[in-house]
Design an enzyme around this catalytic site. Structure first.
Site, mmCIF file in Angstrom:
data_model
loop_
_atom_site.group_PDB
_atom_site.id
_atom_site.type_symbol
_atom_site.label_atom_id
_atom_site.label_comp_id
_atom_site.label_asym_id
_atom_site.label_seq_id
_atom_site.Cartn_x
_atom_site.Cartn_y
_atom_site.Cartn_z
ATOM 1 N N CYS A 1 -3.559 -5.174 12.045
ATOM 2 C CA CYS A 1 -4.455 -6.308 11.823
ATOM 3 C C CYS A 1 -5.446 -6.010 10.708
ATOM 4 O O CYS A 1 -6.666 -5.935 10.912
ATOM 5 C CB CYS A 1 -5.191 -6.656 13.112
ATOM 6 S SG CYS A 1 -4.051 -7.058 14.429
ATOM 7 N N GLY B 1 0.791 19.794 -4.451
ATOM 8 C CA GLY B 1 1.368 19.228 -3.247
ATOM 9 C C GLY B 1 2.378 18.167 -3.645
ATOM 10 O O GLY B 1 3.587 18.331 -3.508
ATOM 11 N N ARG C 1 -1.051 5.076 1.351
ATOM 12 C CA ARG C 1 -1.395 5.060 -0.077
ATOM 13 C C ARG C 1 -1.520 3.651 -0.670
ATOM 14 O O ARG C 1 -2.474 3.394 -1.418
ATOM 15 C CB ARG C 1 -0.429 5.918 -0.885
ATOM 16 C CG ARG C 1 -0.468 7.401 -0.497
ATOM 17 C CD ARG C 1 0.339 8.287 -1.431
ATOM 18 N NE ARG C 1 -0.280 8.385 -2.733
ATOM 19 C CZ ARG C 1 0.095 7.714 -3.797
ATOM 20 N NH1 ARG C 1 1.125 6.908 -3.742
ATOM 21 N NH2 ARG C 1 -0.555 7.843 -4.928
HETATM 22 C C1 LIG Z 1 -5.185 17.793 -2.262
HETATM 23 C C2 LIG Z 1 -5.367 19.072 -2.953
HETATM 24 C C3 LIG Z 1 -4.313 19.634 -3.688
HETATM 25 C C4 LIG Z 1 -2.992 18.975 -3.889
HETATM 26 O O1 LIG Z 1 -3.057 17.827 -4.638
HETATM 27 P P1 LIG Z 1 -1.733 17.159 -5.212
HETATM 28 O O2 LIG Z 1 -2.232 15.954 -5.910
HETATM 29 O O3 LIG Z 1 -0.884 16.837 -4.034
HETATM 30 O O4 LIG Z 1 -1.086 18.139 -6.113
HETATM 31 C C5 LIG Z 1 -4.531 20.861 -4.253
HETATM 32 N N1 LIG Z 1 -5.714 21.509 -4.120
HETATM 33 C C6 LIG Z 1 -6.734 20.999 -3.430
HETATM 34 C C7 LIG Z 1 -8.003 21.772 -3.334
HETATM 35 C C8 LIG Z 1 -6.612 19.764 -2.832
HETATM 36 O O5 LIG Z 1 -7.638 19.249 -2.148
#
Ligand SMILES: *Cc1c(COP(=O)(O)O)cnc(C)c1O
Length: 427
Positions: free
Chosen positions: A340, A273, A309
């Site tokens: 807050c 991701g 984050r």
């Molecule tokens: C969150 C997640 C990802 C993606 O993680 P990144 O750090 O954004 O690459 C991939 N696979 C699963 C199962 C996840 O929960």
């Protein structure tokens, strides 16, 4: 380096016009950058028999962005019903989708099987009998436990709620076979935001080894392994980027060895991701207040609801003061929102150029786990999302939330019960 130079070159000359037209705050994503990263991934893994990235939808669940990713030939990693629906809405079907849920409900299994189904990735052996109809192709998420160490975001595998244990893994495949599964995949996800590429090479080696062991034991073969997401991006100016080419080269070598030994090789899946979209988005805000107490504070027109984050993980997001890139840095400031909660800060004791009210601040690397993570605590609404197209045009791809959205769940049909036996009743 955070935010690439090419993203800057595309965005900065038109940023004033974008801000004047759309108003702050907003996240803006760079189509060119996302495509470039996708192409780099495909190029890097061009020497394995078959490679496919399944974009982790949770990182940036916007249909306009998913369309770009689908256009590159990638699939989608989903873990909830809304994520499945969104992926299908833009045309993903069947093996375009991998459903990696955990603590799964029967309702989720039904949604996964609907509309042409998907690749089902099971998180536990006890889920096998709970799948309403066992698909022909089944995958399990493997948790190696003490055999591996994790990293700070995802934690130690022994303490992680995810995946099938080492001991249960062959049994899990056998149980799925008993219910009619004939094709198999093996998945794991052990790290998050990892910049050391060797971790993914070790993960590949580990999965290929398990494939051999289980294939031997059960007389089956594997269609694919999925090494998960978790590839890191450099958030800090002095972070070294992940060495994609070295990683791909060494992983390809592991596949070659596997083929040499076994006469075949599974496909290689990945589900990044952050790596796909993280550096290709920024959050643009305006400085609206100055405060000088025990510390200097810069108040901006967005808060944690736009980007969680820093508050959740203490994560660093680089900040550029637009138009003041080459000015000297002043004394440290905290850049804060209006929520807050004292952890509602985009930066803590950061040295930035002198900021005047009305200055535009660019918060880098918000293209993954940014807008998507936002919440409505304290009545704080989420900002809009914009997309900068390859032709330089800029398009609204999600409007900002309104008070009506906030009140939407308070509109419902009246419902009430009077329990026959209430706590206050005497007899
Ligand atoms: C969150 C997640 C990802 C993606 O993680 P990144 O750090 O954004 O690459 C991939 N696979 C699963 C199962 C996840 O929960």
């Amino acid at each position: 380096m955070p935010m690439s130079e090419t993203f800057k070159e595309r965005l900065f000359p038109i940023l004033k016009e974008i801000v004047d037209h759309f108003g702050t705050p907003f996240h803006i994503y760079d189509e060119s950058g996302i495509r470039k990263t996708g192409q780099a991934l495909m190029h890097a893994f061009s020497k394995v028999a078959e490679f496919r990235e399944y974009f982790a939808v949770k990182a940036l669940p916007n249909p306009k962005v998913l369309e770009i990713i689908k256009d590159m030939g990638f699939g989608f990693d989903c873990s909830s019903i809304p994520e499945l629906l969104m992926s299908r809405k833009i045309g993903a079907r069947g093996t375009d989708i991998m459903f990696t849920s955990n603590n799964t409900t029967v309702e989720e299994f039904k949604a996964a099987a609907a509309d042409g189904g998907c690749i089902l990735n099971l998180d536990d052996i006890t889920l096998v009998p709970k799948v309403p109809e066992m698909p022909e192709l089944i995958c399990f998420r493997y948790n190696p436990g003490p055999r591996r160490s994790g990293n700070t975001i995802i934690g130690n595998p022994v303490e992680s709620k995810y995946g099938v244990s080492h001991e249960q893994l062959p049994e899990a495949y056998r149980a799925a076979m008993d219910r009619g599964a004939r094709k198999f995949g093996l998945h794991t996800m052990l790290v998050s935001n990892e910049l050391d590429y060797r971790y993914m090479v070790q993960t590949t080696e580990m999965l290929l080894e398990q494939v051999e062991v289980i294939s031997d034991k059960l007389g089956i073969s594997f269609e694919f392994i999925n090494i998960g997401g978790g590839l890191g991006i450099p958030y800090r100016p002095d972070d070294r980027p992940l060495n994609l080419d070295a990683m791909a080269q060494e992983i390809t070598e592991k596949f070659k060895q596997f083929r040499y030994k076994n006469g075949m090789e599974p496909k290689l899946f990945m589900e990044s991701g952050r790596y796909m979209t993280g550096p290709h988005g920024v959050l643009v805000v305006t400085a609206i207040n100055h405060k000088n107490t025990y510390r200097k504070y810069i108040g901006v027109d967005a808060c944690m609801s736009s980007l969680m984050r820093p508050a959740i993980y203490g994560a660093y997001h680089h900040i550029t003061v637009f138009g003041k890139e080459s000015l000297p840095l002043g004394p440290p400031v905290d850049v804060v929102g209006s929520l807050c909660e004292n952890n509602d800060k985009f930066a803590i004791q950061r040295r930035l150029p002198d900021i005047k009210q009305g200055d535009i601040l660019i918060i880098h690397d918000t293209g993954a786990h940014g807008h998507a993570m936002g919440f409505n605590y304290n009545g704080r609404l989420r900002p809009k999302e914009l997309l900068m197209r390859t032709d330089g045009s800029v398009e609204l791809i999600r409007r900002q939330e309104t008070v009506e959205d906030y009140f939407a769940t308070l509109s419902f049909d009246a419902d009430r019960i009077v329990p026959k036996k209430t706590g206050t009743q005497e007899n």
